[in-house]
Scaffold this motif. Structure first.
Motif, PDB file in Angstrom:
ATOM      1  N   PHE A 145       1.693  12.642  24.940  1.00 17.40           N
ATOM      2  CA  PHE A 145       0.845  12.147  23.865  1.00 17.40           C
ATOM      3  C   PHE A 145       1.668  11.138  23.082  1.00 17.40           C
ATOM      4  CE2 PHE A 145      -0.175  12.247  19.319  1.00 17.40           C
ATOM      5  CZ  PHE A 145      -1.508  11.857  19.360  1.00 17.40           C
ATOM      6  N   GLY A 146       1.020  10.058  22.674  1.00 18.60           N
ATOM      7  CA  GLY A 146       1.741   9.074  21.887  1.00 18.60           C
ATOM      8  C   GLY A 146       0.847   8.373  20.888  1.00 18.60           C
ATOM      9  N   ILE A 147       1.507   7.774  19.914  1.00 19.32           N
ATOM     10  CA  ILE A 147       0.813   6.911  18.965  1.00 19.32           C
ATOM     11  C   ILE A 147       1.343   5.503  19.201  1.00 19.32           C
ATOM     12  CG2 ILE A 147       0.259   6.425  16.557  1.00 19.32           C
ATOM     13  CD1 ILE A 147       0.887   9.379  15.928  1.00 19.32           C
ATOM     14  N   ASP A 148       0.478   4.677  19.744  1.00 16.52           N
ATOM     15  CA  ASP A 148       0.779   3.285  20.066  1.00 16.52           C
ATOM     16  C   ASP A 148       0.457   2.468  18.823  1.00 16.52           C
ATOM     17  OD1 ASP A 148       1.200   0.851  21.306  1.00 16.52           O
ATOM     18  OD2 ASP A 148      -0.496   1.018  22.680  1.00 16.52           O
ATOM     19  N   CYS A 149       1.477   1.845  18.257  1.00 12.38           N
ATOM     20  CA  CYS A 149       1.318   1.198  16.951  1.00 12.38           C
ATOM     21  C   CYS A 149       1.318  -0.321  17.041  1.00 12.38           C
ATOM     22  CB  CYS A 149       2.464   1.612  16.029  1.00 12.38           C
ATOM     23  SG  CYS A 149       2.645   3.391  15.862  1.00 12.38           S
ATOM     24  N   PRO A 172       0.833  -1.208   0.000  1.00 12.91           N
ATOM     25  CA  PRO A 172       0.000   0.000   0.000  1.00 12.91           C
ATOM     26  C   PRO A 172       0.870   1.262   0.000  1.00 12.91           C
ATOM     27  CG  PRO A 172      -0.782  -1.568   1.650  1.00 12.91           C
ATOM     28  CD  PRO A 172       0.539  -2.077   1.143  1.00 12.91           C
ATOM     29  N   ASP A 173       0.448   2.241  -0.774  1.00 14.31           N
ATOM     30  CA  ASP A 173       1.157   3.514  -0.896  1.00 14.31           C
ATOM     31  C   ASP A 173       1.118   4.263   0.436  1.00 14.31           C
ATOM     32  OD1 ASP A 173       2.234   5.941  -1.679  1.00 14.31           O
ATOM     33  OD2 ASP A 173       0.784   6.292  -3.281  1.00 14.31           O
ATOM     34  N   LEU A 174       2.274   4.707   0.870  1.00 14.85           N
ATOM     35  CA  LEU A 174       2.371   5.357   2.181  1.00 14.85           C
ATOM     36  C   LEU A 174       1.865   6.795   2.199  1.00 14.85           C
ATOM     37  CD1 LEU A 174       5.808   3.958   3.359  1.00 14.85           C
ATOM     38  CD2 LEU A 174       3.540   3.329   4.195  1.00 14.85           C
ATOM     39  N   LEU A 175       1.909   7.497   1.084  1.00 14.38           N
ATOM     40  CA  LEU A 175       1.478   8.900   1.082  1.00 14.38           C
ATOM     41  C   LEU A 175       0.008   9.058   1.457  1.00 14.38           C
ATOM     42  CD1 LEU A 175       2.251  11.823   0.784  1.00 14.38           C
ATOM     43  CD2 LEU A 175       1.844  11.621  -1.669  1.00 14.38           C
ATOM     44  N   PRO A 176      -0.923   8.324   0.829  1.00 18.19           N
ATOM     45  CA  PRO A 176      -2.325   8.467   1.267  1.00 18.19           C
ATOM     46  C   PRO A 176      -2.543   7.960   2.694  1.00 18.19           C
ATOM     47  CG  PRO A 176      -2.170   6.982  -0.643  1.00 18.19           C
ATOM     48  CD  PRO A 176      -0.794   7.494  -0.359  1.00 18.19           C
ATOM     49  N   GLU A 226       8.983  -0.899   8.741  1.00 21.87           N
ATOM     50  CA  GLU A 226       9.874   0.214   9.123  1.00 21.87           C
ATOM     51  C   GLU A 226       9.490   1.481   8.365  1.00 21.87           C
ATOM     52  OE1 GLU A 226      12.549   2.635  10.937  1.00 21.87           O
ATOM     53  OE2 GLU A 226      11.819   0.681  11.588  1.00 21.87           O
ATOM     54  N   GLN A 227       9.190   1.371   7.074  1.00 19.95           N
ATOM     55  CA  GLN A 227       8.745   2.540   6.308  1.00 19.95           C
ATOM     56  C   GLN A 227       7.433   3.086   6.862  1.00 19.95           C
ATOM     57  OE1 GLN A 227       8.430   0.981   2.354  1.00 19.95           O
ATOM     58  NE2 GLN A 227      10.603   1.222   1.897  1.00 19.95           N
ATOM     59  N   LEU A 228       6.537   2.184   7.247  1.00 18.88           N
ATOM     60  CA  LEU A 228       5.260   2.580   7.827  1.00 18.88           C
ATOM     61  C   LEU A 228       5.472   3.305   9.162  1.00 18.88           C
ATOM     62  CD1 LEU A 228       2.162   2.537   7.638  1.00 18.88           C
ATOM     63  CD2 LEU A 228       2.228   0.226   8.625  1.00 18.88           C
ATOM     64  N   MET A 229       6.382   2.804   9.971  1.00 18.11           N
ATOM     65  CA  MET A 229       6.657   3.463  11.253  1.00 18.11           C
ATOM     66  C   MET A 229       7.263   4.858  11.040  1.00 18.11           C
ATOM     67  SD  MET A 229       5.443   1.698  13.686  1.00 18.11           S
ATOM     68  CE  MET A 229       6.188   2.666  15.010  1.00 18.11           C
ATOM     69  N   ARG A 230       8.096   5.009  10.048  1.00 18.23           N
ATOM     70  CA  ARG A 230       8.633   6.339   9.715  1.00 18.23           C
ATOM     71  C   ARG A 230       7.489   7.253   9.251  1.00 18.23           C
ATOM     72  NH1 ARG A 230      13.862   6.928  10.058  1.00 18.23           N
ATOM     73  NH2 ARG A 230      13.934   8.736   8.682  1.00 18.23           N
ATOM     74  N   CYS A 231       6.551   6.688   8.520  1.00 14.52           N
ATOM     75  CA  CYS A 231       5.366   7.423   8.089  1.00 14.52           C
ATOM     76  C   CYS A 231       4.583   7.931   9.305  1.00 14.52           C
ATOM     77  CB  CYS A 231       4.509   6.509   7.215  1.00 14.52           C
ATOM     78  SG  CYS A 231       2.877   7.105   6.797  1.00 14.52           S
ATOM     79  N   GLU A 271      -0.364   8.240   5.163  1.00 14.39           N
ATOM     80  CA  GLU A 271       0.089   9.338   6.028  1.00 14.39           C
ATOM     81  C   GLU A 271      -0.937  10.461   6.077  1.00 14.39           C
ATOM     82  OE1 GLU A 271       3.548  12.768   6.095  1.00 14.39           O
ATOM     83  OE2 GLU A 271       4.085  10.804   5.275  1.00 14.39           O
ATOM     84  N   ASP A 272      -1.422  10.857   4.926  1.00 16.34           N
ATOM     85  CA  ASP A 272      -2.382  11.971   4.891  1.00 16.34           C
ATOM     86  C   ASP A 272      -3.672  11.639   5.636  1.00 16.34           C
ATOM     87  OD1 ASP A 272      -0.605  13.561   3.492  1.00 16.34           O
ATOM     88  OD2 ASP A 272      -1.509  13.140   1.536  1.00 16.34           O
ATOM     89  N   GLN A 273      -4.190  10.434   5.465  1.00 18.48           N
ATOM     90  CA  GLN A 273      -5.429  10.053   6.143  1.00 18.48           C
ATOM     91  C   GLN A 273      -5.212   9.907   7.649  1.00 18.48           C
ATOM     92  OE1 GLN A 273      -8.314  10.327   5.157  1.00 18.48           O
ATOM     93  NE2 GLN A 273      -9.681   8.856   6.124  1.00 18.48           N
ATOM     94  N   LEU A 274      -4.099   9.288   8.032  1.00 14.57           N
ATOM     95  CA  LEU A 274      -3.809   9.136   9.463  1.00 14.57           C
ATOM     96  C   LEU A 274      -3.665  10.497  10.127  1.00 14.57           C
ATOM     97  CD1 LEU A 274      -3.340   7.189  11.812  1.00 14.57           C
ATOM     98  CD2 LEU A 274      -0.925   7.083  11.136  1.00 14.57           C
ATOM     99  N   PHE A 275      -3.019  11.430   9.449  1.00 15.33           N
ATOM    100  CA  PHE A 275      -2.881  12.785   9.986  1.00 15.33           C
ATOM    101  C   PHE A 275      -4.252  13.445  10.141  1.00 15.33           C
ATOM    102  CE2 PHE A 275      -2.554  17.369   9.056  1.00 15.33           C
ATOM    103  CZ  PHE A 275      -1.884  17.777  10.199  1.00 15.33           C
TER     104      PHE A 275
END
Length: 182
Positions: free
Chosen positions: A36-40, A4-8, A127-132, A10-14
C-alpha cells in the motif's frame, strides 16, 4: 499568503484515507496485496492511494519485459513504482474524496504556486507536508484499517513524492516512525 496549517490537513487526509481503504477493502475481498502506498504530488496537494498485488505485478512485469526488455533491476524498481500499480489512485474514483479534499488541495496548490513565495520557503513547506503525509500513513497502519485487506507476507507501505526515490522516501518515513515511537 500564509502557508496552510498542516494539522487540519493531516486529520482530513487521515479520515478520508481510512474511509477510502474501508470501501476498497470491501470491494476487493478476494484479492491479496503486497503493498500500500500514498503517491504524492505534494506541490499540487494531490495524494493518491495505491494497492498492488503479486498477480497484477506479474502481468505488468511480463508486459515490460516484452515491450521494453526490462532487466531484473528495472523490474525491482517497477515493483515499487506506484504509477504502474493496478490500483493507483483508487481514492480519486470514490464519491467522498473530492468533496472532502478539494478545499485542502486548492489551499496547498494556491500557496505553492503563489508568485510571491520564495523557492526555499516552498521547498520547506513541501518537506513539512510530506512528513505530514508520512504521519498519516503511520496513523493508518496503527488504526488497523489495512488489516481489512488480505495482505501478503512481507506487506509493505510507503509514501513517495513524484520526484523522489524510494530510498529518499524510506528515510523520511523511518524518521517519522521514530517520532511515533519516542
Amino acid at each position: 499568503m500564509q502557508a496552510p496549517d498542516l494539522l487540519p490537513i493531516e486529520d482530513q487526509l487521515f479520515a478520508l484515507s481510512v474511509e477510502s481503504i474501508r470501501q476498497f477493502a470491501a470491494e476487493h475481498q478476494d484479492e491479496s496485496f503486497y503493498g500500500f502506498g500514498i503517491d504524492c504530488m505534494a506541490d499540487m496537494g494531490m495524494f493518491l492511494l495505491c494497492f498492488n498485488s503479486e498477480a497484477a505485478f506479474a502481468g505488468t512485469a511480463r508486459e515490460y519485459i516484452e515491450r521494453f526488455q526490462y532487466s531484473a533491476a528495472q523490474l525491482a524498481e517497477l515493483k515499487t513504482n506506484f504509477g504502474d500499480w493496478k490500483y493507483q489512485d483508487f481514492n480519486q474514483e470514490q464519491p467522498h474524496w473530492d468533496p472532502g479534499w478539494d478545499t485542502y488541495r486548492e489551499a496547498i496548490s494556491d500557496y505553492l504556486t503563489d508568485d510571491d513565495i520564495d523557492i526555499d520557503e516552498a521547498n520547506a513547506y513541501v518537506e513539512q507536508l510530506m512528513r505530514c503525509v508520512c504521519r498519516v500513513l503511520v496513523r493508518i497502519e496503527r488504526s488497523g484499517i489495512l488489516e481489512r485487506t488480505r495482505m501478503d507476507r512481507g506487506f509493505t507501505t510507503a509514501v513517495m513524492d513524484h520526484d523522489e526515490t524510494l530510498q529518499e522516501a524510506t528515510v523520511r518515513l523511518n524518521s517519522v516512525r521514530a517520532e511515533f515511537n519516542d
